[in-house]
Structures are given as structure tokens and as C-alpha cells.
Design a protein around this motif. Structure first.
Motif, PDB file in Angstrom:
ATOM      1  N   PHE A  50       0.828  -1.194   0.000  1.00  0.00           N
ATOM      2  CA  PHE A  50       0.000   0.000   0.000  1.00  0.00           C
ATOM      3  C   PHE A  50       0.866   1.249   0.000  1.00  0.00           C
ATOM      4  CE2 PHE A  50      -3.397  -2.632   2.180  1.00  0.00           C
ATOM      5  CZ  PHE A  50      -4.205  -2.673   1.050  1.00  0.00           C
ATOM      6  N   GLY A  51       0.343   2.297  -0.599  1.00  0.00           N
ATOM      7  CA  GLY A  51       0.966   3.609  -0.553  1.00  0.00           C
ATOM      8  C   GLY A  51       0.211   4.515   0.403  1.00  0.00           C
ATOM      9  N   ASN A  52       0.135   5.781   0.060  1.00  0.00           N
ATOM     10  CA  ASN A  52      -0.427   6.768   0.969  1.00  0.00           C
ATOM     11  C   ASN A  52      -1.951   6.790   0.915  1.00  0.00           C
ATOM     12  OD1 ASN A  52      -0.081   7.839  -1.736  1.00  0.00           O
ATOM     13  ND2 ASN A  52      -0.887   9.747  -0.905  1.00  0.00           N
ATOM     14  N   VAL A  53      -2.543   7.346   1.968  1.00  0.00           N
ATOM     15  CA  VAL A  53      -3.968   7.663   2.008  1.00  0.00           C
ATOM     16  C   VAL A  53      -4.092   9.182   2.015  1.00  0.00           C
ATOM     17  CG1 VAL A  53      -6.114   7.503   3.322  1.00  0.00           C
ATOM     18  CG2 VAL A  53      -4.533   5.563   3.255  1.00  0.00           C
ATOM     19  N   THR A  54      -4.789   9.755   1.036  1.00  0.00           N
ATOM     20  CA  THR A  54      -4.932  11.210   0.932  1.00  0.00           C
ATOM     21  C   THR A  54      -6.318  11.622   1.395  1.00  0.00           C
ATOM     22  OG1 THR A  54      -3.437  11.238  -0.969  1.00  0.00           O
ATOM     23  CG2 THR A  54      -4.802  13.194  -0.607  1.00  0.00           C
ATOM     24  N   PRO A  55      -6.439  12.424   2.471  1.00  0.00           N
ATOM     25  CA  PRO A  55      -7.757  12.878   2.929  1.00  0.00           C
ATOM     26  C   PRO A  55      -8.460  13.701   1.854  1.00  0.00           C
ATOM     27  CG  PRO A  55      -6.084  13.272   4.606  1.00  0.00           C
ATOM     28  CD  PRO A  55      -5.358  12.880   3.357  1.00  0.00           C
ATOM     29  N   THR A  56      -9.775  13.580   1.785  1.00  0.00           N
ATOM     30  CA  THR A  56     -10.545  14.340   0.801  1.00  0.00           C
ATOM     31  C   THR A  56     -10.784  15.771   1.249  1.00  0.00           C
ATOM     32  OG1 THR A  56     -12.606  13.521   1.781  1.00  0.00           O
ATOM     33  CG2 THR A  56     -11.696  12.290  -0.079  1.00  0.00           C
ATOM     34  N   GLU A  57     -10.653  16.049   2.545  1.00  0.00           N
ATOM     35  CA  GLU A  57     -10.815  17.401   3.062  1.00  0.00           C
ATOM     36  C   GLU A  57      -9.659  17.729   3.987  1.00  0.00           C
ATOM     37  OE1 GLU A  57     -14.746  18.569   4.468  1.00  0.00           O
ATOM     38  OE2 GLU A  57     -15.527  16.660   3.750  1.00  0.00           O
ATOM     39  N   ARG A  58      -9.353  19.008   4.097  1.00  0.00           N
ATOM     40  CA  ARG A  58      -8.282  19.445   4.973  1.00  0.00           C
ATOM     41  C   ARG A  58      -8.708  19.316   6.440  1.00  0.00           C
ATOM     42  NH1 ARG A  58      -4.060  22.124   2.747  1.00  0.00           N
ATOM     43  NH2 ARG A  58      -4.240  22.752   0.571  1.00  0.00           N
ATOM     44  N   PHE A  59      -7.724  19.003   7.291  1.00  0.00           N
ATOM     45  CA  PHE A  59      -8.002  18.906   8.715  1.00  0.00           C
ATOM     46  C   PHE A  59      -8.341  20.280   9.273  1.00  0.00           C
ATOM     47  CE2 PHE A  59      -6.505  19.249  13.098  1.00  0.00           C
ATOM     48  CZ  PHE A  59      -7.250  18.234  13.696  1.00  0.00           C
ATOM     49  N   SER A  60      -9.292  20.329  10.201  1.00  0.00           N
ATOM     50  CA  SER A  60      -9.691  21.584  10.826  1.00  0.00           C
ATOM     51  C   SER A  60     -10.015  21.351  12.289  1.00  0.00           C
ATOM     52  CB  SER A  60     -10.921  22.166  10.117  1.00  0.00           C
ATOM     53  OG  SER A  60     -11.416  23.289  10.816  1.00  0.00           O
ATOM     54  N   PHE A  61      -9.445  22.199  13.177  1.00  0.00           N
ATOM     55  CA  PHE A  61      -9.791  22.127  14.596  1.00  0.00           C
ATOM     56  C   PHE A  61     -11.160  22.751  14.862  1.00  0.00           C
ATOM     57  CE2 PHE A  61      -5.132  21.752  15.002  1.00  0.00           C
ATOM     58  CZ  PHE A  61      -5.070  20.640  15.825  1.00  0.00           C
ATOM     59  N   LYS A  62     -11.622  23.600  13.951  1.00  0.00           N
ATOM     60  CA  LYS A  62     -12.883  24.303  14.168  1.00  0.00           C
ATOM     61  C   LYS A  62     -14.086  23.420  13.896  1.00  0.00           C
ATOM     62  CE  LYS A  62     -10.944  28.858  13.087  1.00  0.00           C
ATOM     63  NZ  LYS A  62     -11.039  30.056  12.216  1.00  0.00           N
ATOM     64  N   GLN A  63     -13.917  22.447  13.021  1.00  0.00           N
ATOM     65  CA  GLN A  63     -15.022  21.559  12.700  1.00  0.00           C
ATOM     66  C   GLN A  63     -14.571  20.111  12.880  1.00  0.00           C
ATOM     67  OE1 GLN A  63     -17.078  22.371   8.989  1.00  0.00           O
ATOM     68  NE2 GLN A  63     -16.169  24.412   8.897  1.00  0.00           N
ATOM     69  N   TRP A  64     -15.461  19.283  13.405  1.00  0.00           N
ATOM     70  CA  TRP A  64     -15.144  17.877  13.613  1.00  0.00           C
ATOM     71  C   TRP A  64     -15.304  17.157  12.286  1.00  0.00           C
ATOM     72  CZ3 TRP A  64     -13.170  15.202  17.637  1.00  0.00           C
ATOM     73  CH2 TRP A  64     -13.220  13.818  17.557  1.00  0.00           C
ATOM     74  N   ARG A  65     -14.204  16.912  11.622  1.00  0.00           N
ATOM     75  CA  ARG A  65     -14.264  16.290  10.303  1.00  0.00           C
ATOM     76  C   ARG A  65     -13.812  14.833  10.416  1.00  0.00           C
ATOM     77  NH1 ARG A  65     -15.007  20.115   6.450  1.00  0.00           N
ATOM     78  NH2 ARG A  65     -14.340  22.258   6.884  1.00  0.00           N
ATOM     79  N   LYS A  66     -14.703  13.936  10.079  1.00  0.00           N
ATOM     80  CA  LYS A  66     -14.348  12.528  10.172  1.00  0.00           C
ATOM     81  C   LYS A  66     -13.288  12.124   9.150  1.00  0.00           C
ATOM     82  CE  LYS A  66     -18.094  10.926   7.155  1.00  0.00           C
ATOM     83  NZ  LYS A  66     -19.267  10.029   7.061  1.00  0.00           N
ATOM     84  N   THR A  67     -13.032  12.988   8.145  1.00  0.00           N
ATOM     85  CA  THR A  67     -12.035  12.658   7.135  1.00  0.00           C
ATOM     86  C   THR A  67     -10.627  12.580   7.705  1.00  0.00           C
ATOM     87  OG1 THR A  67     -11.875  15.007   6.594  1.00  0.00           O
ATOM     88  CG2 THR A  67     -13.351  13.675   5.272  1.00  0.00           C
TER      89      THR A  67
END
Length: 288
Positions: free
Chosen positions: A251-268
Motif C-alpha cells: 500500500f501507498g499513501n492515504v490522501t484525505p478528501t478534506e483538509r483537517f480543521s480544529f474548528k469543525q469535527w471532520r471525520k475525514t
């Protein structure tokens, strides 16, 4: 707390008498600098596929061949750390067959530099081979990130020890802790290690496992046997798909579909994972 890893990487293509691929990756682990990857490679050689020379991860085991940036956990399983080679200097060929469903890597290796992970044997020559097979694959809309697959593989390593320094050791999957498993330096003339691997990917769900066996021939005529393995499962909550490298069978990398944010709880940004492992379960001494 500690700075676990720091690496500087440069890679690309060279045009000398023929096209070459190069990579130079320098690493730092607590109190040590080392070479993680330093090689030249040439592709599309008749019957051989790719030919690579330099220092890099020797082709044994599924998790061992993956970058630490891509494995599910921060550390490889204890069995992988203890019984598989780390970064070694060698010459290797690799190619695929059957529409890239079968991969094969084989090479001749010697001792490497100070390494982040891998067995602690020194001053040896080592023959290594690995082959993988895709029993099933569902490519979906992106062949590089399949919807699902079933992967099996096997590998073998044979050590010829010139100075009788064969050694297996591993931390308890945390670099902050000292080695929990350590055979010490064994007075061995040779050692053979076998590995088997299984991976089942179904969308964001992954089941992965490996088992290893190593037999060490001691100089006084007896032998030792060591065993280890692990099984892990994970779930990428938002459903991102993993890159599968058919040439290497990893396996190679996993690329999140959305950017990480502390302001919103993003399951990505999250993945749930669980692993159970055992390294060097027991040893058996046989007099011959």
C-alpha cells in the motif's frame, strides 16, 4: 516525549547513457543519523523488469517494505521489527506478471547502515526473494485506489554470516521503551527466514496479517527456531481509498478528501485501528 523521525528526501530522474531513477533519503531517529534510501534504478530491462542498486528496504514482508509514513501504526509490529531486514545495501530485480497481478522481487544484500527498524544481524551476505499475488481486485473508478482486493504473498531470506553475528530484537511497538525482545548475538553460521502475508481490503475496511519463522544454524552444530506474527484491522471513517502499488505489492499513501480543521469535527481526518502481535513466541533448540 521524543522526536521519533525526521527525514529529508530528494528523488527524480537522471539521463546519463540511459534513463535512471534516483532517490536519496536521509533519516534521523533519536541520537542517530542514517540512510533510509539511497539508490539508482533502471526500468524496462528485458526479463528483469527494474534493476535497482543501493541502500533501501530489502524485499521481505508486506509491512517491512512500506514507508513508515504509510503504515497504519507509528511502529511496525514487533515480529516485523525482529525478523525482517531493515535498510540494506544490495542489488535487486523486480517485475510483474499476469497483467500486474503477480509481483516478484529478488536480490543479493549485505549489511546496511544504522537503521530505524529491522533485525540486528551484522556482517553477512543475504539472498532475499518475495512474490505477491492479487487473488481478487475491484478497481472501481480508480485502478490505483481499488475499491477492494485480496492479496497474498510469501518471502524468504537466507543469511550467510561471515562473523557469526546473527541477532533478533524488537521494542514493544513503542520507541520510547527499551528492547523487550533480544536474542543477543548468536554464534550462527547461517539463518533462513520465511514469511507469509495476507491482506483483505473492502472499501475503507482493512484486515492485514503476517507470520514469520526463522531457523538459525549455530556454529556448534545445533539450531534455533523463532516465530512471530501479527494481525491488524482498520477502518477509515470517511471512506478514503488506499493506493495499491502493483509493482511492489504494497500500500501507498492515504490522501484525505478534506483538509483537517480544529474548528469543525471532520471525520475525514481519522482512522480506527487495532493490532495484536507476538514476536519470538518461543524458541526450539535442536541438536544435529
Amino acid at each position: 516525549m521524543e522526536l521519533r523521525r525526521l527525514r529529508i528526501v530528494t528523488k527524480g530522474d537522471l539521463q546519463l547513457l540511459f534513463p535512471l531513477i534516483y532517490q536519496l533519503e536521509l533519516g534521523y531517529v533519536p541520537n542517530e543519523f542514517y540512510v533510509e534510501n539511497m539508490y539508482l534504478a533502471m526500468n524496462d530491462i528485458s526479463y528483469l523488469g527494474q534493476l535497482k542498486f543501493g541502500a533501501y528496504a530489502a524485499p521481505m514482508g508486506f509491512e517491512n517494505m512500506m514507508s513508515s509514513r504509510w503504515i497504519t501504526f507509528m511502529e511496525a509490529a514487533s515480529a516485523t521489527q525482529a525478523l525482517t531486514p531493515g535498510t540494506n545495501v544490495g542489488l535487486q530485480m523486480s517485475r510483474t506478471y499476469k497483467d500486474d497481478r503477480v509481483s516478484l522481487q529478488a536480490g543479493l544484500f549485505g549489511s546496511g547502515s544504522t537503521r530505524d527498524s529491522g533485525d540486528a544481524s551484522k556482517n553477512y551476505g543475504r539472498l532475499i526473494g518475495r512474490s505477491t499475488y492479487l487473488l481478487k481486485i475491484d478497481e472501481g473508478d480508480d485502478p490505483d485506489r481499488p475499491e477492494g482486493l485480496t492479496h497474498v504473498g510469501g518471502s524468504i531470506s537466507h543469511i550467510y554470516s561471515g562473523s557469526d553475528e546473527i541477532r533478533y530484537r524488537a521494542r514493544p511497538e513503542s520507541h520510547l521503551l527499551d528492547y523487550a525482545i533480544d536474542t543477543g548475538v548468536m554464534d550462527g553460521s547461517s539463518a533462513t527466514t520465511l514469511g507469509a502475508e495476507f491482506v483483505r481490503l473492502n472499501g475503507p475496511h482493512l484486515i492485514q496479517g503476517e507470520v514469520f519463522y526463522s531457523g538459525v544454524d549455530l556454529s556448534e552444530g545445533s539450531s534455533l527456531s523463532f516465530f512471530g506474527g501479527y494481525v491488524s484491522t482498520s477502518w477509515i471513517l470517511s471512506g478514503e481509498r488506499r493506493v495499491y502499488n502493483r509493482e511492489l505489492g504494497i500500500f501507498g499513501n492515504v490522501t484525505p478528501t478534506e483538509r483537517f480543521s480544529f474548528k469543525q469535527w471532520r471525520k475525514t481526518s481519522y482512522e480506527l485501528s487495532l493490532r495484536a502481535s507476538i514476536a519470538i513466541l518461543f524458541w526450539v533448540k535442536v541438536h544435529v
